[in-house]
Design a protein around this motif. Structure first.
Motif, PDB file in Angstrom:
ATOM      1  N   GLN A   1       0.860  -1.187   0.000  1.00 48.42           N
ATOM      2  CA  GLN A   1       0.000   0.000   0.000  1.00 48.42           C
ATOM      3  C   GLN A   1       0.897   1.238   0.000  1.00 48.42           C
ATOM      4  O   GLN A   1       1.778   1.364   0.855  1.00 48.42           O
TER       5      GLN A   1
ATOM      6  N   ASN B   1     -10.795  -6.560  -1.155  1.00 48.41           N
ATOM      7  CA  ASN B   1      -9.595  -5.791  -0.831  1.00 48.41           C
ATOM      8  C   ASN B   1     -10.013  -4.328  -0.980  1.00 48.41           C
ATOM      9  O   ASN B   1      -9.762  -3.685  -1.995  1.00 48.41           O
TER      10      ASN B   1
ATOM     11  N   GLN C   1       1.163  -3.925   9.112  1.00 52.71           N
ATOM     12  CA  GLN C   1       0.497  -5.225   9.051  1.00 52.71           C
ATOM     13  C   GLN C   1       1.347  -6.257   8.318  1.00 52.71           C
ATOM     14  O   GLN C   1       1.317  -7.443   8.641  1.00 52.71           O
TER      15      GLN C   1
ATOM     16  N   GLN D   1       8.327   8.781  -7.897  1.00 51.41           N
ATOM     17  CA  GLN D   1       6.896   8.885  -7.621  1.00 51.41           C
ATOM     18  C   GLN D   1       6.089   8.137  -8.690  1.00 51.41           C
ATOM     19  O   GLN D   1       5.119   7.445  -8.385  1.00 51.41           O
ATOM     20  N   THR D   2       6.518   8.273  -9.939  1.00 51.38           N
ATOM     21  CA  THR D   2       5.840   7.549 -11.028  1.00 51.38           C
ATOM     22  C   THR D   2       6.002   6.047 -10.840  1.00 51.38           C
ATOM     23  O   THR D   2       5.053   5.278 -11.051  1.00 51.38           O
TER      24      THR D   2
ATOM     25  N   GLY E   1      -7.266  -1.813  -1.642  1.00 53.43           N
ATOM     26  CA  GLY E   1      -6.165  -2.265  -2.491  1.00 53.43           C
ATOM     27  C   GLY E   1      -6.585  -2.679  -3.881  1.00 53.43           C
ATOM     28  O   GLY E   1      -5.736  -2.899  -4.740  1.00 53.43           O
TER      29      GLY E   1
ATOM     30  N   GLN F   1       2.169   0.292  -8.874  1.00 50.57           N
ATOM     31  CA  GLN F   1       0.994  -0.380  -8.300  1.00 50.57           C
ATOM     32  C   GLN F   1       0.061  -0.869  -9.410  1.00 50.57           C
ATOM     33  O   GLN F   1      -0.511  -1.960  -9.316  1.00 50.57           O
ATOM     34  N   GLU F   2      -0.078  -0.047 -10.442  1.00 48.44           N
ATOM     35  CA  GLU F   2      -0.912  -0.485 -11.572  1.00 48.44           C
ATOM     36  C   GLU F   2      -0.271  -1.691 -12.250  1.00 48.44           C
ATOM     37  O   GLU F   2      -0.959  -2.611 -12.701  1.00 48.44           O
TER      38      GLU F   2
ATOM     39  N   ASP G   1      -0.852  -4.754 -10.279  1.00 49.86           N
ATOM     40  CA  ASP G   1      -2.243  -5.163 -10.413  1.00 49.86           C
ATOM     41  C   ASP G   1      -2.536  -5.757 -11.798  1.00 49.86           C
ATOM     42  O   ASP G   1      -3.627  -6.265 -12.036  1.00 49.86           O
TER      43      ASP G   1
ATOM     44  N   GLY H   1      -3.881  -9.579  -1.723  1.00 53.63           N
ATOM     45  CA  GLY H   1      -4.345  -8.209  -1.478  1.00 53.63           C
ATOM     46  C   GLY H   1      -3.225  -7.259  -1.147  1.00 53.63           C
ATOM     47  O   GLY H   1      -3.379  -6.319  -0.363  1.00 53.63           O
ATOM     48  N   MET H   2      -2.060  -7.490  -1.756  1.00 55.12           N
ATOM     49  CA  MET H   2      -0.849  -6.736  -1.387  1.00 55.12           C
ATOM     50  C   MET H   2      -1.009  -5.212  -1.499  1.00 55.12           C
ATOM     51  O   MET H   2      -0.415  -4.474  -0.725  1.00 55.12           O
ATOM     52  N   LEU H   3      -1.817  -4.737  -2.449  1.00 57.01           N
ATOM     53  CA  LEU H   3      -1.926  -3.284  -2.627  1.00 57.01           C
ATOM     54  C   LEU H   3      -2.740  -2.619  -1.514  1.00 57.01           C
ATOM     55  O   LEU H   3      -2.751  -1.397  -1.399  1.00 57.01           O
ATOM     56  N   GLY H   4      -3.405  -3.448  -0.707  1.00 57.38           N
ATOM     57  CA  GLY H   4      -4.193  -2.864   0.384  1.00 57.38           C
ATOM     58  C   GLY H   4      -3.567  -3.083   1.745  1.00 57.38           C
ATOM     59  O   GLY H   4      -4.175  -2.766   2.772  1.00 57.38           O
ATOM     60  N   ILE H   5      -2.349  -3.633   1.780  1.00 55.78           N
ATOM     61  CA  ILE H   5      -1.729  -3.953   3.073  1.00 55.78           C
ATOM     62  C   ILE H   5      -0.736  -2.866   3.482  1.00 55.78           C
ATOM     63  O   ILE H   5       0.234  -2.606   2.767  1.00 55.78           O
ATOM     64  N   PRO H   6      -0.960  -2.222   4.635  1.00 54.41           N
ATOM     65  CA  PRO H   6       0.005  -1.219   5.102  1.00 54.41           C
ATOM     66  C   PRO H   6       1.248  -1.881   5.694  1.00 54.41           C
ATOM     67  O   PRO H   6       1.239  -3.067   6.029  1.00 54.41           O
TER      68      PRO H   6
ATOM     69  N   GLN I   1       3.581   4.878  -8.072  1.00 52.04           N
ATOM     70  CA  GLN I   1       2.153   4.857  -8.408  1.00 52.04           C
ATOM     71  C   GLN I   1       1.857   3.940  -9.597  1.00 52.04           C
ATOM     72  O   GLN I   1       0.988   3.087  -9.527  1.00 52.04           O
ATOM     73  N   SER I   2       2.633   4.121 -10.681  1.00 49.04           N
ATOM     74  CA  SER I   2       2.395   3.262 -11.838  1.00 49.04           C
ATOM     75  C   SER I   2       2.820   1.833 -11.518  1.00 49.04           C
ATOM     76  O   SER I   2       2.281   0.877 -12.084  1.00 49.04           O
TER      77      SER I   2
END
Lengths: 436, 309
Positions: free
Chosen positions: A204, B164, A272, A404-405, B167, A411-412, A415, A264-269, A408-409
């Protein structure tokens, strides 16, 4: 004239004058023409006194040293701190407005608007080249502390990107610490078969994702081609054209596609993710060494419950590199440098280098031979002693926007919404923009 | 006795006029200090800020260079900024509509003789009292894949609904919107409760005597009289959601990827992370104009309803 009128005219005049007077005071006060009567000045510009604005980690590590410095020299250090993000956001404004402290925390390379490279080229930092401690700078640190031949930053410590693992989980799955990429993938497969998430991926925000990029780039890109940054800057290659950079993302994709990262890796802080390693739900997490005390705190076994190793990138164990990041202090060019330089000399004394590293559980900033209390980082010490360390890949990119790119990118890309070619193309576009 | 009215002499008339003029000017003079303060603290910095939108100001000491409309061109051409613009509008429209409906429903339900109405009102309004940053951190934890919400769904046999929440790019924006509505619906409820207090009971009594049912009384008596409250609720919600920052920044940072980025988040990152103050100011200027345009359109539309009433 009526009596009423005679009475009311002075009253009106008084109101009018008072109104105008108040208005003038407000106006002139706002313009700064009115002396507020507060002529007090900051006491601390002389007698070895200095101000410092550092991040919270530096504040913790420096606190006992400041006490010793003040006792030894009679000087004073007025220190204030903020998280690195907050500091980066505020320091730019402070420098521009002339309110920055004498000693300031700066980022390495060009990685933020308040990085040593950026501020150095703008003339905001004092040249420290004459200090004796500059001889003790390691190569990867010197590359980031020097701007146009001048040393502009002092490393109070260094952090390394390491793979922290849960010893019990490895033992239960019968796994040895991997030293090659194939061994690493095999270990992940064994852990997966044992019902454990092989790799905690608290992606995240992307901060922990970037560690994968830097760790693999150290071995796959920089060890193969140490001149890659110069070539990128000269336009001789690009992220998309460079096969080694493509290999970095191919490695990460291999792990993602095999399902070795947390669900769900993109939602894990971050916290956690580390907790899942401490509880044994996951086996390992790639992180910076400065975060190890936090990880240790999540387990009753403390530091003994965990081990670390350098993430291998290929199948040559001797080729693995450790990404290392210096944590810098610099001297504001607008300040009287004498006290600040004296304080840096004090910090550079070997016992103080060791004291800071031991207080924080980090690597010494200078390449000074010092005794460390903790053996937490002992597994990577031989690599560092062999000079197998490299700066984070993003430090010499033209600015923080490329990073920064990537965050953010990236993460895309994780996904699956973006392929590697498109991601590297975006990095190239941002890199080119940063150079223009 | 005969009384004759004679016009005041020319001189007398001028004196009276001057006296009236002086008297009339006193209130305006009293406004001067406040106006000057406002001008220096608000107007001048605002205008100066607007000027920076046409420069490449990077927060450095040297004077910024004039770049014309380049910052605005970039804003409307960069995919990330366009995505932020789209997300901002989606959040604003959906939040405004749903929050208003939820707030109205809560107000109607709790404007009754229910014994626990005060307790329930307090409970529904409480989230609005919490700082948005705290709300952001709380929900960030609740919505993690292994967080309490998924745990609760699993515990009641609704494991198939687990998500999720923050996420997954296809779900994250809806999650953020839901959190914002959860926090602010209580505020809308309070606005409507205040409006309901102003609805004369005799109108309901008269409507009832005329044979109007519950739904007809709501449709033809209550709702028309709640139009002023609706104007306030919609305006506050719309403006607040257009400049939404805190919850988004804390919960997702605009991610995953660019899925929840809003103009305010992009503006913040460009200024304080990238140091592109000129570009960031251009975003702020565009956002200000969008807020102004939306608010004006909304007010005009709702005023029409108020006049018709």
């Amino acid at each position: 004239m009526t009596i009423d009128a005679a009475r009311s005219r002075p009253a009106r005049a008084l109101i009018q004058r008072a109104t105008l007077g108040t208005a003038l005071v407000v106006a002139l006060g706002a313009c700064g023409f009115v002396n507020s009567g507060d002529d007090s000045t900051e006491d601390g510009g002389s007698g070895g006194s200095l101000t410092a604005y550092v991040n919270t980690e530096q504040n913790t590590g420096l606190a006992p040293l400041i006490e010793a410095y003040e006792e030894e020299t009679g000087g004073t250090v007025d220190i204030s701190s903020a998280t690195t993000d907050e500091l980066n956001q505020q320091l730019r404004v402070q420098l521009t407005s002339g309110t920055a402290a004498d000693l300031i925390r700066v980022s390495p390379g060009n990685s933020s608007p308040v990085a040593a490279g950026v501020l150095g080229r703008e003339g905001e930092l004092t040249d420290l080249s004459d200090a004796a401690w500059t001889d003790e700078l390691g190569d990867d640190t010197r590359a980031l502390a020097e701007v146009d031949g001048q040393v502009l930053a002092f490393p109070v410590s260094r952090n390394a990107i390491v793979m922290a693992y849960n010893r019990q989980v490895f033992e239960d799955a019968g796994i040895e610490v991997p030293t090659t990429w194939q061994e690493f993938v095999d270990a992940c497969a064994a852990l997966d078969a044992a019902g454990v998430t092989p790799i905690a991926a608290p992606f995240q925000g992307g901060i922990f994702f970037q560690f994968w990029v830097y760790a693999l780039a150290g071995t796959l890109v920089y060890a193969e081609n140490p001149d890659i940054d110069a070539q990128l800057a000269a336009g001789e290659t690009t992220f998309a054209e460079n096969p080694e950079w493509g290999e970095v993302f191919a490695r990460i994709a291999e792990l993602r596609d095999a399902g070795y990262f947390s669900d769900g890796m993109l939602g894990i802080p971050a916290d956690q993710g580390m907790q899942s390693v401490a509880t044994g739900d996951a086996a390992m997490v790639l992180m910076v060494s400065a975060g190890l005390p936090q990880l240790h705190g999540y387990s009753e076994g403390g530091a003994d419950a965990f081990g670390v190793f350098a993430l291998p990138g290929n199948d040559d164990p001797e080729a693995t590199m450790v990404p290392v990041a210096p944590d810098f202090l610099a001297v504001n060019a607008a300040a009287d440098p004498e006290a600040a330089l004296g304080f840096l000399d004090f910090l550079a004394e070997p016992e103080n280098v060791a004291a800071y590293a031991n207080e924080m559980g980090v690597l010494p900033g200078l390449a000074t031979d010092v005794e460390l209390d903790s053996d937490v980082l002992a597994p990577i010490a031989p690599l560092l002693a062999d000079g197998r360390s490299v700066g984070y890949a993003n430090y010499l990119w033209p600015n923080g926007d490329v990073q920064q790119t990537m965050l953010q990118s990236g993460q895309e890309w994780l996904d699956g919404a973006l392929d590697t070619t498109a991601l590297l193309g975006q990095l190239d576009a941002e890199y080119a923009k940063g150079q223009s | 006795m005969t009384l004759t009215a004679s016009p005041p002499s020319v001189d007398g008339g001028q004196q009276v006029g001057r006296r009236r003029s002086r008297r009339a000017s006193v209130p305006y003079l009293l406004l001067v200090p406040a106006l000057l303060f406002y001008a220096f603290v608000v107007l001048w910095p605002t205008l100066q800020g607007a000027g920076y939108a046409f420069t490449d100001w990077a927060g450095r000491r040297e004077a910024p260079g004039f770049v014309g409309l380049d910052n605005f061109t970039e804003l409307f051409s960069a995919p990330a900024a366009r995505s932020a613009l789209r997300n901002t509008v989606v959040i604003a429209v959906s939040t405004t509509i749903v929050q208003t409906l939820v707030g109205l429903a809560l107000a109607l339900a709790l404007h009754s003789a229910l014994a626990s109405r005060n307790l329930l009102r307090t409970m529904f309004f409480a989230p609005a009292l919490l700082p948005p940053v705290i709300i952001g951190f709380l929900w960030q934890y609740i919505l993690t894949p292994a967080g309490p919400l998924n745990d609760a769904l699993g515990a009641v046999g609704l494991g198939g609904l687990t998500q999720n929440w923050l996420g997954d790019p296809s779900v994250a924006l809806a999650s953020v919107i839901a959190v914002i509505i959860w926090q602010n619906a209580g505020l809308t409820m309070v606005i409507y409760l205040a409006g309901l207090e102003g609805v004369p009971p005799e109108l309901h009594e008269a409507a009832t005597m005329d044979g109007a049912g519950r739904w007809q009384r709501l449709r033809h008596v209550t709702l028309p009289l709640l139009v002023p409250a609706t104007t306030i609720a919609l305006s506050l919600t719309l403006i607040g959601s257009l400049k939404l920052f805190d919850q988004v920044y804390v919960m997702t940072g605009g991610g995953p990827g660019y899925a929840t980025e809003t103009l305010s988040v992009v503006m913040y990152k460009e200024a304080f992370v990238s140091g592109r103050y000129g570009y960031s100011t251009a975003i702020a200027l565009v956002l200000t104009m969008i807020v102004f345009a939306f608010a004006l359109l909304q007010l005009r539309a709702l005023r029409r309803f108020e006049v018709q009433r």
